[in-house]
Design a protein around this motif. Structure first.
Motif, PDB file in Angstrom:
ATOM      1  N   ARG A   1       0.978  -1.281   0.008  1.00  0.00           N
ATOM      2  CA  ARG A   1       0.026   0.029   0.072  1.00  0.00           C
ATOM      3  C   ARG A   1       0.818   1.195  -0.137  1.00  0.00           C
ATOM      4  O   ARG A   1       0.304   2.107  -0.546  1.00  0.00           O
ATOM      5  N   ALA A   2       1.956   1.317   0.493  1.00  0.00           N
ATOM      6  CA  ALA A   2       2.689   2.499   0.798  1.00  0.00           C
ATOM      7  C   ALA A   2       4.198   2.140   0.867  1.00  0.00           C
ATOM      8  O   ALA A   2       4.591   1.468   1.820  1.00  0.00           O
ATOM      9  N   PHE A   3       5.015   2.662  -0.019  1.00  0.00           N
ATOM     10  CA  PHE A   3       6.437   2.880   0.138  1.00  0.00           C
ATOM     11  C   PHE A   3       6.709   3.419   1.348  1.00  0.00           C
ATOM     12  O   PHE A   3       7.035   3.261   2.627  1.00  0.00           O
ATOM     13  N   ALA A   4       6.451   4.732   1.584  1.00  0.00           N
ATOM     14  CA  ALA A   4       6.167   5.717   2.560  1.00  0.00           C
ATOM     15  C   ALA A   4       5.263   6.963   2.085  1.00  0.00           C
ATOM     16  O   ALA A   4       5.494   7.587   1.175  1.00  0.00           O
ATOM     17  N   ALA A   5       4.494   7.320   3.110  1.00  0.00           N
ATOM     18  CA  ALA A   5       3.465   8.341   2.743  1.00  0.00           C
ATOM     19  C   ALA A   5       4.101   9.896   3.312  1.00  0.00           C
ATOM     20  O   ALA A   5       3.429  10.711   3.524  1.00  0.00           O
ATOM     21  N   GLY A   6       5.375   9.816   3.467  1.00  0.00           N
ATOM     22  CA  GLY A   6       5.856  11.112   3.900  1.00  0.00           C
ATOM     23  C   GLY A   6       6.585  11.024   5.150  1.00  0.00           C
ATOM     24  O   GLY A   6       6.644  10.056   6.017  1.00  0.00           O
ATOM     25  N   ALA A   7       7.137  12.413   5.409  1.00  0.00           N
ATOM     26  CA  ALA A   7       7.458  12.588   6.987  1.00  0.00           C
ATOM     27  C   ALA A   7       6.480  12.416   7.746  1.00  0.00           C
ATOM     28  O   ALA A   7       5.200  12.569   7.305  1.00  0.00           O
ATOM     29  N   ASP A   8       6.585  12.058   8.919  1.00  0.00           N
ATOM     30  CA  ASP A   8       5.503  11.887   9.933  1.00  0.00           C
ATOM     31  C   ASP A   8       4.788  13.182  10.299  1.00  0.00           C
ATOM     32  O   ASP A   8       5.636  14.109  11.209  1.00  0.00           O
ATOM     33  N   ILE A   9       3.662  13.638   9.810  1.00  0.00           N
ATOM     34  CA  ILE A   9       2.954  15.022  10.132  1.00  0.00           C
ATOM     35  C   ILE A   9       2.672  15.140  11.365  1.00  0.00           C
ATOM     36  O   ILE A   9       2.908  16.153  12.132  1.00  0.00           O
ATOM     37  N   LYS A  10       2.232  14.033  12.308  1.00  0.00           N
ATOM     38  CA  LYS A  10       2.072  14.078  13.655  1.00  0.00           C
ATOM     39  C   LYS A  10       3.121  14.626  14.522  1.00  0.00           C
ATOM     40  O   LYS A  10       2.997  14.990  15.520  1.00  0.00           O
ATOM     41  N   GLU A  11       4.235  13.842  14.241  1.00  0.00           N
ATOM     42  CA  GLU A  11       5.421  14.156  14.916  1.00  0.00           C
ATOM     43  C   GLU A  11       5.991  15.606  14.614  1.00  0.00           C
ATOM     44  O   GLU A  11       6.536  16.177  15.602  1.00  0.00           O
ATOM     45  N   MET A  12       5.580  16.264  13.463  1.00  0.00           N
ATOM     46  CA  MET A  12       6.356  17.428  13.185  1.00  0.00           C
ATOM     47  C   MET A  12       5.237  18.617  13.574  1.00  0.00           C
ATOM     48  O   MET A  12       5.767  19.848  13.861  1.00  0.00           O
ATOM     49  N   GLU A  13       4.047  18.571  13.650  1.00  0.00           N
ATOM     50  CA  GLU A  13       2.809  19.482  13.644  1.00  0.00           C
ATOM     51  C   GLU A  13       3.376  20.380  14.567  1.00  0.00           C
ATOM     52  O   GLU A  13       3.337  21.576  14.299  1.00  0.00           O
ATOM     53  N   ALA A  14       3.604  20.006  16.091  1.00  0.00           N
ATOM     54  CA  ALA A  14       3.564  21.162  17.031  1.00  0.00           C
ATOM     55  C   ALA A  14       5.079  21.949  17.200  1.00  0.00           C
ATOM     56  O   ALA A  14       5.301  22.729  17.654  1.00  0.00           O
TER      57      ALA A  14
END
Ligand code: CAA
Length: 258
Positions: free
Chosen positions: A60-73
């Protein structure tokens, strides 16, 4: 090899496999994934028994990107002082050729991770994109720089500015994917390609990768000078003598990596 939290690591013949394994987050690249991938890749790179590395994800995914939840704050200062993606530089710098075997989503940091590899094998289900603009940011792991070198300014600008995804066929047409294969054949094709590289003389493989990297980073004149020196240096290897003798004697070469 030690156990990792976010990746699976194994050796098949002379090929080191790194499989991203955060299915709950479509293999989003958080700091732990970065540490794990960099650690595994540099360990394979230090092992002369390994002649090629494959990085892959799930169907389904190679990788869907950097981890948005880790970066958000995070603040800008956090990102700078933490050198948030800095460690990936060590992955891009390994001397061993790396094949990205991409199925499903390769978005944002996922597309950027694929572009840190030397060959991108894409399943016909692969989807590539740099959607960071939809999050109010821009690519941060090399996308704005490597994508242009891969596909040219106008295609890269359209992808980075609109955030749209492209399918595997388009990625192959524009030069991002080295080759597209049916999804069911992806891992076999990656192993075959990696086996083919791992069967060559390791010093010449390191040299070829260094020369290809130089082409991405330097002027033509400098790159040509670098290539000529590295080409000449290979004439001090036993494998060059063996490779050329084998050609003359009409037999397969027996390389030793020396
Ligand atoms: N970071 C964190 N979590 C992610 C993620 C990401 N990049 N991508 C997906 N996930 C998580 C989702 O939050 C979801 O988790 P929950 O079930 O806990 O909500 C899970 O993975 C499954 O995702 P979806 O439910 O969204 O799956 P979908 O099939 O509906 O959509 C998708 C798939 C289109 C890939 C969608 O997940 C998506 O758009 N993901 C984000 C893509 C993105 O913007 N990537 C760029 C990130 S920023 C970046 O990479 C910066 C850089 O340059 C380094």
């Amino acid at each position: 090899m030690s156990e990792y939290e976010t990746i699976l690591v194994e050796t098949r013949g002379r090929v080191g496999w790194i499989t991203l394994n955060r299915p709950e987050a479509l293999n989003a690249l958080n700091s732990q994934v970065m540490h794990d991938v960099v650690d595994a890749a540099t360990a394979f790179d230090a092992d002369e028994g390994i002649g090629a590395i494959v990085v892959t994800g799930s169907e389904r995914a190679f990788a869907a990107g950097a981890d948005i939840k880790e970066m958000e704050a995070k603040s800008g200062l956090d990102m700078i002082m933490g050198d948030h993606f800095g460690e990936w530089g060590r992955f891009a710098a390994v001397r061993t050729p790396v094949i990205a075997a991409v199925s499903g989503y390769a978005l944002g940091g996922g597309c950027e991770l694929a572009m840190m590899c030397d060959i991108i094998l894409a399943a016909d289900t692969a989807k590539f994109g740099q959607p960071e603009i939809n999050l109010g940011v821009i690519p941060g792991m090399g996308g704005s720089q490597r994508l242009i070198r891969a596909v040219g300014y106008y295609k890269a600008a359209e992808l980075v500015l609109t955030g749209r995804m492209m399918d595997a066929a388009e990625a192959e047409r524009c030069g991002l994917a080295s080759r597209v294969v049916p999804a069911s054949d992806l891992l076999d094709e990656a192993q075959k390609t990696a086996d083919a590289i791992a069967a060559k003389s390791l010093p010449s493989v390191y040299a070829a990768k260094a020369a290809l990297d130089a082409a991405m980073e330097t002027s033509l004149a400098e790159g040509l000078r670098f290539e000529r020196h590295v080409f000449a240096a290979l004439f001090d290897t036993a494998d060059q003598k063996e490779g050329m003798a084998a050609f003359r004697e009409k037999r397969p070469p027996q390389f030793t990596g020396r």
